[in-house]
Scaffold this motif. Sequence first.
Motif, PDB file in Angstrom:
ATOM      1  N   GLU A  24      -7.189  -2.287  -3.339  1.00 40.04           N
ATOM      2  CA  GLU A  24      -7.504  -3.153  -2.205  1.00 40.04           C
ATOM      3  C   GLU A  24      -8.260  -4.391  -2.671  1.00 40.04           C
ATOM      4  O   GLU A  24      -9.259  -4.304  -3.363  1.00 40.04           O
ATOM      5  CB  GLU A  24      -8.325  -2.400  -1.151  1.00 40.04           C
ATOM      6  CG  GLU A  24      -9.370  -1.443  -1.705  1.00 40.04           C
ATOM      7  CD  GLU A  24      -8.763  -0.273  -2.435  1.00 40.04           C
ATOM      8  OE1 GLU A  24      -8.962  -0.261  -3.660  1.00 40.04           O
ATOM      9  OE2 GLU A  24      -8.136   0.580  -1.846  1.00 40.04           O
ATOM     10  N   ILE A  25      -7.731  -5.542  -2.317  1.00 45.57           N
ATOM     11  CA  ILE A  25      -8.334  -6.824  -2.685  1.00 45.57           C
ATOM     12  C   ILE A  25      -8.391  -7.669  -1.425  1.00 45.57           C
ATOM     13  O   ILE A  25      -7.361  -7.928  -0.803  1.00 45.57           O
ATOM     14  CB  ILE A  25      -7.454  -7.566  -3.726  1.00 45.57           C
ATOM     15  CG1 ILE A  25      -7.255  -6.736  -5.005  1.00 45.57           C
ATOM     16  CG2 ILE A  25      -8.033  -8.936  -4.061  1.00 45.57           C
ATOM     17  CD1 ILE A  25      -8.423  -6.653  -5.929  1.00 45.57           C
ATOM     18  N   GLY A  26      -9.592  -8.097  -1.067  1.00 49.39           N
ATOM     19  CA  GLY A  26      -9.741  -8.889   0.147  1.00 49.39           C
ATOM     20  C   GLY A  26      -9.435 -10.364  -0.084  1.00 49.39           C
ATOM     21  O   GLY A  26      -9.197 -10.809  -1.206  1.00 49.39           O
ATOM     22  N   SER A  53      -7.010  -4.593   2.835  1.00 48.20           N
ATOM     23  CA  SER A  53      -8.473  -4.606   2.956  1.00 48.20           C
ATOM     24  C   SER A  53      -8.907  -5.030   4.356  1.00 48.20           C
ATOM     25  O   SER A  53      -8.262  -5.865   4.993  1.00 48.20           O
ATOM     26  CB  SER A  53      -9.033  -5.603   1.934  1.00 48.20           C
ATOM     27  OG  SER A  53     -10.360  -5.959   2.258  1.00 48.20           O
ATOM     28  N   GLN A  75      -7.672   0.021   3.999  1.00 48.44           N
ATOM     29  CA  GLN A  75      -9.035   0.187   3.450  1.00 48.44           C
ATOM     30  C   GLN A  75     -10.058  -0.258   4.481  1.00 48.44           C
ATOM     31  O   GLN A  75      -9.987  -1.375   4.992  1.00 48.44           O
ATOM     32  CB  GLN A  75      -9.193  -0.627   2.161  1.00 48.44           C
ATOM     33  CG  GLN A  75     -10.610  -0.608   1.577  1.00 48.44           C
ATOM     34  CD  GLN A  75     -11.437  -1.807   1.978  1.00 48.44           C
ATOM     35  OE1 GLN A  75     -10.917  -2.929   2.052  1.00 48.44           O
ATOM     36  NE2 GLN A  75     -12.719  -1.604   2.242  1.00 48.44           N
ATOM     37  N   TYR A  77     -13.835  -1.251   5.508  1.00 47.87           N
ATOM     38  CA  TYR A  77     -15.270  -1.510   5.407  1.00 47.87           C
ATOM     39  C   TYR A  77     -15.775  -1.028   6.753  1.00 47.87           C
ATOM     40  O   TYR A  77     -15.496  -1.646   7.790  1.00 47.87           O
ATOM     41  CB  TYR A  77     -15.551  -3.005   5.203  1.00 47.87           C
ATOM     42  CG  TYR A  77     -15.373  -3.466   3.762  1.00 47.87           C
ATOM     43  CD1 TYR A  77     -15.978  -2.768   2.720  1.00 47.87           C
ATOM     44  CD2 TYR A  77     -14.632  -4.594   3.447  1.00 47.87           C
ATOM     45  CE1 TYR A  77     -15.835  -3.175   1.405  1.00 47.87           C
ATOM     46  CE2 TYR A  77     -14.483  -5.013   2.135  1.00 47.87           C
ATOM     47  CZ  TYR A  77     -15.086  -4.297   1.126  1.00 47.87           C
ATOM     48  OH  TYR A  77     -14.939  -4.700  -0.173  1.00 47.87           O
ATOM     49  N   THR A 103     -14.318   2.434   1.776  1.00 48.54           N
ATOM     50  CA  THR A 103     -15.107   1.920   0.648  1.00 48.54           C
ATOM     51  C   THR A 103     -16.590   2.138   0.913  1.00 48.54           C
ATOM     52  O   THR A 103     -17.120   1.727   1.942  1.00 48.54           O
ATOM     53  CB  THR A 103     -14.807   0.421   0.428  1.00 48.54           C
ATOM     54  OG1 THR A 103     -13.417   0.300   0.111  1.00 48.54           O
ATOM     55  CG2 THR A 103     -15.636  -0.150  -0.707  1.00 48.54           C
ATOM     56  N   LYS A 190     -13.823   5.638  -1.519  1.00 50.31           N
ATOM     57  CA  LYS A 190     -13.725   4.802  -2.719  1.00 50.31           C
ATOM     58  C   LYS A 190     -15.103   4.321  -3.167  1.00 50.31           C
ATOM     59  O   LYS A 190     -15.931   3.938  -2.342  1.00 50.31           O
ATOM     60  CB  LYS A 190     -12.848   3.586  -2.378  1.00 50.31           C
ATOM     61  CG  LYS A 190     -12.831   2.504  -3.435  1.00 50.31           C
ATOM     62  CD  LYS A 190     -11.765   1.479  -3.113  1.00 50.31           C
ATOM     63  CE  LYS A 190     -11.666   0.440  -4.204  1.00 50.31           C
ATOM     64  NZ  LYS A 190     -12.513  -0.724  -3.959  1.00 50.31           N
ATOM     65  N   SER A 212     -14.438   4.295  -8.889  1.00 49.68           N
ATOM     66  CA  SER A 212     -14.304   2.862  -9.135  1.00 49.68           C
ATOM     67  C   SER A 212     -15.656   2.176  -9.033  1.00 49.68           C
ATOM     68  O   SER A 212     -16.596   2.690  -8.434  1.00 49.68           O
ATOM     69  CB  SER A 212     -13.313   2.311  -8.102  1.00 49.68           C
ATOM     70  OG  SER A 212     -13.792   1.150  -7.499  1.00 49.68           O
ATOM     71  N   HIS A 214     -15.814  -1.334  -8.332  1.00 53.37           N
ATOM     72  CA  HIS A 214     -15.640  -2.607  -7.636  1.00 53.37           C
ATOM     73  C   HIS A 214     -15.552  -3.793  -8.605  1.00 53.37           C
ATOM     74  O   HIS A 214     -15.917  -4.921  -8.263  1.00 53.37           O
ATOM     75  CB  HIS A 214     -16.756  -2.853  -6.613  1.00 53.37           C
ATOM     76  CG  HIS A 214     -16.234  -3.402  -5.325  1.00 53.37           C
ATOM     77  ND1 HIS A 214     -16.023  -2.630  -4.213  1.00 53.37           N
ATOM     78  CD2 HIS A 214     -15.874  -4.646  -4.965  1.00 53.37           C
ATOM     79  CE1 HIS A 214     -15.572  -3.382  -3.243  1.00 53.37           C
ATOM     80  NE2 HIS A 214     -15.465  -4.607  -3.667  1.00 53.37           N
ATOM     81  N   GLY A 215     -15.045  -3.542  -9.797  1.00 54.26           N
ATOM     82  CA  GLY A 215     -14.939  -4.624 -10.784  1.00 54.26           C
ATOM     83  C   GLY A 215     -13.661  -5.432 -10.614  1.00 54.26           C
ATOM     84  O   GLY A 215     -13.157  -5.589  -9.509  1.00 54.26           O
ATOM     85  N   ARG A 217      -9.541  -6.693 -11.365  1.00 52.98           N
ATOM     86  CA  ARG A 217      -8.194  -6.144 -11.548  1.00 52.98           C
ATOM     87  C   ARG A 217      -7.222  -7.268 -11.839  1.00 52.98           C
ATOM     88  O   ARG A 217      -7.314  -8.339 -11.239  1.00 52.98           O
ATOM     89  CB  ARG A 217      -7.752  -5.411 -10.276  1.00 52.98           C
ATOM     90  CG  ARG A 217      -8.343  -4.046 -10.116  1.00 52.98           C
ATOM     91  CD  ARG A 217      -7.611  -3.009 -10.928  1.00 52.98           C
ATOM     92  NE  ARG A 217      -8.365  -2.590 -12.088  1.00 52.98           N
ATOM     93  CZ  ARG A 217      -7.909  -1.730 -12.975  1.00 52.98           C
ATOM     94  NH1 ARG A 217      -6.716  -1.219 -12.852  1.00 52.98           N
ATOM     95  NH2 ARG A 217      -8.646  -1.393 -14.007  1.00 52.98           N
TER      96      ARG A 217
HETATM   97  C1  LIG Z   1     -11.288 -10.396  -5.911  1.00 53.05           C
HETATM   98  C2  LIG Z   1     -11.542  -8.980  -5.564  1.00 53.05           C
HETATM   99  C3  LIG Z   1     -11.589  -8.599  -4.227  1.00 53.05           C
HETATM  100  C4  LIG Z   1     -11.804  -7.272  -3.884  1.00 53.05           C
HETATM  101  N1  LIG Z   1     -11.805  -6.910  -2.559  1.00 53.05           N
HETATM  102  C5  LIG Z   1     -12.000  -5.613  -2.223  1.00 53.05           C
HETATM  103  C6  LIG Z   1     -11.966  -5.209  -0.856  1.00 53.05           C
HETATM  104  O1  LIG Z   1     -11.783  -6.011   0.041  1.00 53.05           O
HETATM  105  N2  LIG Z   1     -12.162  -3.902  -0.579  1.00 53.05           N
HETATM  106  C7  LIG Z   1     -12.387  -2.976  -1.558  1.00 53.05           C
HETATM  107  O2  LIG Z   1     -12.558  -1.789  -1.247  1.00 53.05           O
HETATM  108  N3  LIG Z   1     -12.414  -3.330  -2.859  1.00 53.05           N
HETATM  109  C8  LIG Z   1     -12.220  -4.615  -3.210  1.00 53.05           C
HETATM  110  N4  LIG Z   1     -12.242  -4.979  -4.545  1.00 53.05           N
HETATM  111  C9  LIG Z   1     -12.417  -3.947  -5.578  1.00 53.05           C
HETATM  112  C10 LIG Z   1     -11.060  -3.432  -6.060  1.00 53.05           C
HETATM  113  O3  LIG Z   1     -10.359  -2.768  -5.047  1.00 53.05           O
HETATM  114  C11 LIG Z   1     -11.224  -2.424  -7.230  1.00 53.05           C
HETATM  115  O4  LIG Z   1     -12.016  -1.357  -6.848  1.00 53.05           O
HETATM  116  C12 LIG Z   1     -11.860  -3.098  -8.384  1.00 53.05           C
HETATM  117  O5  LIG Z   1     -11.115  -4.214  -8.752  1.00 53.05           O
HETATM  118  C13 LIG Z   1     -12.073  -2.166  -9.580  1.00 53.05           C
HETATM  119  O6  LIG Z   1     -10.890  -1.658 -10.062  1.00 53.05           O
HETATM  120  P1  LIG Z   1     -10.833  -0.129 -10.445  1.00 53.05           P
HETATM  121  O7  LIG Z   1     -11.127   0.591  -9.174  1.00 53.05           O
HETATM  122  O8  LIG Z   1      -9.444   0.086 -10.919  1.00 53.05           O
HETATM  123  O9  LIG Z   1     -11.882   0.058 -11.481  1.00 53.05           O
HETATM  124  C14 LIG Z   1     -12.022  -6.307  -4.903  1.00 53.05           C
HETATM  125  C15 LIG Z   1     -11.974  -6.707  -6.249  1.00 53.05           C
HETATM  126  C16 LIG Z   1     -11.728  -8.015  -6.591  1.00 53.05           C
HETATM  127  C17 LIG Z   1     -11.676  -8.395  -8.044  1.00 53.05           C
END
Ligand SMILES: Cc1cc2nc3c(=O)[nH]c(=O)nc-3n(C[C@H](O)[C@H](O)[C@H](O)COP(=O)(O)O)c2cc1C
Length: 266
Positions: A24-26, A53, A75, A77, A103, A190, A212, A214-215, A217
């Motif tokens: 999930e990427i917002g 997200s 996902q 929040y 999350t 998560k 995870s 939250h780093g 990807r």
């Molecule tokens: C630009 C960006 C935006 C993200 N937005 C969200 C989000 O909206 N919700 C969420 O749960 N995680 C978000 N994440 C975290 C990712 O889903 C993911 O957990 C993180 O990149 C770590 O990867 P991994 O879980 O494979 O270690 C975001 C990460 C990045 C880099």
Amino acid sequence: MAAHSPAYGRHIEEVLRDNTFRSEIGVQSIFHPDREMGLADACSELGVPFVLSTAASSTIEEVASANGDGPRWFQLYWPNDDEITISILHRAQELKYTVLVVTLDTWSAGWRPLDLDLGYLPLLNGVGDQIGFSDPVFHSKFRKMHGIEIEDDIPLASREWLKIILSGSSQSWDRISFLKKHWPGPIVVKGIQHPEDAKLAVKAGCDGIIVSNHGGRPTIYGYAVAGKQGAQEVLMGLLADLDRSMSLSGIINLQECNKSSLVANE
Ligand SMILES: Cc1cc2nc3c(=O)[nH]c(=O)nc-3n(C[C@H](O)[C@H](O)[C@H](O)COP(=O)(O)O)c2cc1C
């Protein structure tokens, strides 16, 4: 020897279908003009579940339409307002998002000096708030509270929405039952990093955990460079890498990726 390996005959499509999902990427409008919809479309073609997200720059409805028959998850929040939570869950369910990812690790944003120096937080300017801004319950609450519509004051509406979805207040494990009441499908939490929390999640009735931190990807960077095609290139690379690693380890599916295939580094 390959013919005798348990991994022989595995097919990348099976790996795709069974073992992966798109993180999930917002706020994807900051990466590509197609926003979440380009990636949802890319995932649909590869059979990879797309995870939408809560901080998306597209609505639940737009993404469902772009994702078509593809698998999709939602996902959360977790809003600090139960009526809004129920409304969002209901919208996602109606449009066949099958798994709920909750999350837990975003109590506050990371310390990002450049963003702080530039005052850069898109969500404060109506970018990444589209799930809230398209929600009928948030609409009516905002109207009641301020006597105006969301569109009349985007910065104010953004602040109100952020207070709801990233409130900095915590939920407790016993509140998972509230989600279970309003979400009949699987619930995955998560951001788990400690074995004790994993046990608590299972005890609370969660169906899965995502370990995870939250780093970063890479898919999103492929998406930023070349849209849907760029995202698919990166995804295929990740999937091929996973496929090869599993194959070389003689692992057929993730169930087989258990303690027996790990070696402790004493
Ligand atoms: C630009 C960006 C935006 C993200 N937005 C969200 C989000 O909206 N919700 C969420 O749960 N995680 C978000 N994440 C975290 C990712 O889903 C993911 O957990 C993180 O990149 C770590 O990867 P991994 O879980 O494979 O270690 C975001 C990460 C990045 C880099």
